[in-house]
Enzyme design. Structure first.
Site, PDB file in Angstrom:
ATOM      1  N   GLY A 158      -0.203  -3.379  -2.589  1.00  0.00           N
ATOM      2  CA  GLY A 158       0.216  -2.653  -3.783  1.00  0.00           C
ATOM      3  C   GLY A 158       0.353  -1.158  -3.584  1.00  0.00           C
ATOM      4  O   GLY A 158       0.664  -0.426  -4.511  1.00  0.00           O
ATOM      5  N   HIS A 159       0.130  -0.649  -2.383  1.00  0.00           N
ATOM      6  CA  HIS A 159       0.199   0.800  -2.115  1.00  0.00           C
ATOM      7  C   HIS A 159       1.121   1.067  -0.937  1.00  0.00           C
ATOM      8  O   HIS A 159       0.642   1.335   0.156  1.00  0.00           O
ATOM      9  CB  HIS A 159      -1.198   1.333  -1.820  1.00  0.00           C
ATOM     10  N   PHE A 160       2.303   1.032  -0.967  1.00  0.00           N
ATOM     11  CA  PHE A 160       3.277   0.797  -2.017  1.00  0.00           C
ATOM     12  C   PHE A 160       4.125  -0.392  -1.588  1.00  0.00           C
ATOM     13  O   PHE A 160       4.510  -0.466  -0.426  1.00  0.00           O
ATOM     14  CB  PHE A 160       4.155   2.026  -2.211  1.00  0.00           C
TER      15      PHE A 160
ATOM     16  N   VAL B 157       1.580   2.455   2.633  1.00  0.00           N
ATOM     17  CA  VAL B 157       1.034   3.716   3.133  1.00  0.00           C
ATOM     18  C   VAL B 157      -0.479   3.681   2.913  1.00  0.00           C
ATOM     19  O   VAL B 157      -0.943   3.276   1.849  1.00  0.00           O
ATOM     20  CB  VAL B 157       1.648   4.911   2.362  1.00  0.00           C
TER      21      VAL B 157
END
Length: 145
Positions: A47-49, A54
């Site tokens: 979820g990041h991203f 990252v």
């Protein structure tokens, strides 16, 4: 020079998977050099991203702090290092899956149980994060059971 693999680090740091975020640390004098290969399946990347993962900045800071704590192995025995602050943290370049994050840290001062360290994290010699952080060496809490 001393080299600590992940098993040796577990005898120094209280962290365990998935929060043990250094694979090895090399100590030379008053400086610690940590390494972590970002595989891409880590919990902090979900979820990041999406589509462009990252490593979050706070995770990079944690990697540097774990590296720095190895410098206090003798002093910190039986104590837990807790973050107490960040100062002058600057993020310069992202860290992505497949890259090897390397940190270089040294203790710059202490006041009682609080230690201040400066660190720089790089990938391929390119600075990704740098700054000063502090942590306190605390006695373990009594079990409340």
């Amino acid at each position: 020079m001393q080299l600590f693999n992940q098993d040796a680090l577990k005898s120094i740091l209280p962290h365990r998977e998935p929060m043990l975020l250094v694979e090895e640390v090399r100590m030379e004098g008053d400086t610690a050099f940590g390494r972590y290969r970002v595989r891409g399946d880590e919990w902090f990347l979900r979820g990041h991203f999406p589509g462009h993962p990252v490593v979050p900045g706070v995770i990079l800071c944690e990697m540097m702090a774990q590296t720095a704590c190895v410098l206090l192995a003798d002093i910190a025995a039986g104590k837990t290092p807790f973050f107490t602050g960040f100062d002058k943290i600057r993020f310069k370049n992202p860290v992505q899956p497949g890259q090897v994050f390397e940190s270089e840290c040294r203790i710059i001062k202490n006041k009682g149980p609080v230690y201040f360290a400066e660190g720089v994290g790089t990938v391929g010699g390119k600075v990704c994060v740098k700054g000063i952080f502090s942590f306190a060496l605390m006695e373990p809490a009594l079990d409340s059971k």
